[in-house]
Design a protein around this motif. Structure first.
Motif, mmCIF file in Angstrom:
data_model
loop_
_atom_site.group_PDB
_atom_site.id
_atom_site.type_symbol
_atom_site.label_atom_id
_atom_site.label_comp_id
_atom_site.label_asym_id
_atom_site.label_seq_id
_atom_site.Cartn_x
_atom_site.Cartn_y
_atom_site.Cartn_z
ATOM 1 N N GLY A 1 -5.015 10.285 6.675
ATOM 2 C CA GLY A 1 -3.909 9.521 6.095
ATOM 3 C C GLY A 1 -3.200 8.680 7.133
ATOM 4 N N LEU A 2 -2.927 9.260 8.284
ATOM 5 C CA LEU A 2 -2.289 8.516 9.369
ATOM 6 C C LEU A 2 -3.196 7.380 9.835
ATOM 7 N N GLY A 3 -4.496 7.627 9.859
ATOM 8 C CA GLY A 3 -5.436 6.574 10.234
ATOM 9 C C GLY A 3 -5.380 5.403 9.271
ATOM 10 N N PHE A 4 -5.263 5.684 7.973
ATOM 11 C CA PHE A 4 -5.120 4.612 6.987
ATOM 12 C C PHE A 4 -3.829 3.826 7.222
ATOM 13 N N ALA B 1 0.839 -1.201 0.000
ATOM 14 C CA ALA B 1 0.000 0.000 0.000
ATOM 15 C C ALA B 1 0.871 1.247 0.000
ATOM 16 N N LEU B 2 0.375 2.276 -0.646
ATOM 17 C CA LEU B 2 0.994 3.593 -0.615
ATOM 18 C C LEU B 2 -0.038 4.584 -0.106
ATOM 19 N N ILE B 3 0.280 5.251 0.996
ATOM 20 C CA ILE B 3 -0.595 6.271 1.559
ATOM 21 C C ILE B 3 0.082 7.620 1.367
ATOM 22 N N VAL C 1 -11.171 9.868 13.604
ATOM 23 C CA VAL C 1 -10.354 9.378 12.488
ATOM 24 C C VAL C 1 -10.515 7.874 12.329
ATOM 25 N N ASP C 2 -10.493 7.144 13.440
ATOM 26 C CA ASP C 2 -10.614 5.685 13.363
ATOM 27 C C ASP C 2 -11.925 5.265 12.713
ATOM 28 N N ARG C 3 -13.015 5.951 13.095
ATOM 29 C CA ARG C 3 -14.306 5.600 12.517
ATOM 30 C C ARG C 3 -14.327 5.915 11.018
ATOM 31 N N THR C 4 -13.833 7.083 10.661
ATOM 32 C CA THR C 4 -13.813 7.461 9.244
ATOM 33 C C THR C 4 -13.040 6.461 8.408
ATOM 34 N N VAL C 5 -11.853 6.100 8.860
ATOM 35 C CA VAL C 5 -11.021 5.180 8.092
ATOM 36 C C VAL C 5 -11.670 3.805 8.012
#
Length: 254
Positions: free
Chosen positions: A23-26, A13-15, A222-226
């Motif tokens: 982004g950090l969450g991903f 993966a590339l974030i 963030v956790d929920r969104t990701v």
């Protein structure tokens, strides 16, 4: 190039924009997935990427990159190519809403051409440069996902409130770039699925100045969104390429 047999069936993966926020969450959630063997994460400034750089995981490779500089994007892709021939997830979360004097415009009297250009450089053109440079790493026979964070306010059909000229227009341009690139990818990278995603209002630095009127149930962590966006990504089919999805999987109007 990495040819370790034990890594043969792992995904990479590339974030882009992994230094903070969504982004950090991903980065965190993909590192936790067993099928992911390598996560490349880009960040723009060391000062704002301390949480990313403190992650001690051998699967993580962090590299500094400005998405508005094509030479830097090309250098990151070249670096990845020395280690793998394929990317399976490319997620772009780089974006700007406010930055110093750059603030969403409330009316035409606030329009400034330099600030408009900044919106387009980061939110639109940078993504297109990424789509251009990443092609060699998604020309493989396996399913690959290219997802870029857009915004519902970039929907022309949904715009009922006006204002925010630069941000709205740059996200609308991003959506057009996604649609147009997806059509070309059907010929050049037929297993790639390219989509624009609306994350919902997420509790990040980007949204903090504008959270006052957001109901608590509509302000996501963030956790929920990701997690929600990964659910959408996991459910994508080839026929979804070039589309614009909300965090709950519904299609948004252009």
């Amino acid at each position: 190039m990495d040819t370790n047999p034990s890594d043969r069936f792992l995904k990479t993966a590339l974030i882009v924009g992994g230094g903070r926020g969504i982004g950090l969450g991903f980065v965190r959630q993909l590192l936790a997935r067993g099928e992911i063997g390598r996560v490349y994460a880009t960040y723009r400034q060391v000062e704002s990427a301390t949480e990313l750089l403190e992650i001690a995981d051998p699967k993580l490779d962090c590299v500094q990159m400005d998405i508005t500089d094509e030479a830097q994007i090309a250098a990151v892709i070249a670096r990845i190519q020395t280690q793998t021939a394929a990317l399976h997830y490319v997620i772009n979360s780089a974006g700007v809403l406010h930055e110093g004097e750059l603030q969403p415009e409330k009316s035409l009297r606030h329009i400034n051409s330099d600030r408009l250009l900044r919106y387009f450089q980061v939110n639109s053109i940078g993504a297109l440069l990424l789509f251009k440079q990443v092609q060699p790493l998604i020309k493989h026979p396996d399913r690959s996902i290219l997802a870029t964070i857009s915004a519902k306010v970039g929907s022309i059909g949904d715009n009922q409130a006006g204002g925010w000229y630069g941000y709205r227009a740059s996200k609308a341009a991003l959506n057009m770039f996604v649609r147009t690139t997806a059509i070309e990818y059907q010929r050049t990278c037929p297993q790639a699925i390219l989509v624009a995603l609306h994350p919902g209002t997420t509790d990040t630095q980007l949204s903090q100045p504008f959270q006052r009127n957001v109901p608590p149930e509509k302000l996501f962590s963030v956790d929920r969104t990701v997690s929600q966006l990964l659910t959408v990504i996991d459910g994508l089919a080839a026929s979804d390429s070039g589309e614009f999805f909300s965090w709950d999987g519904t299609r948004l109007p252009w």
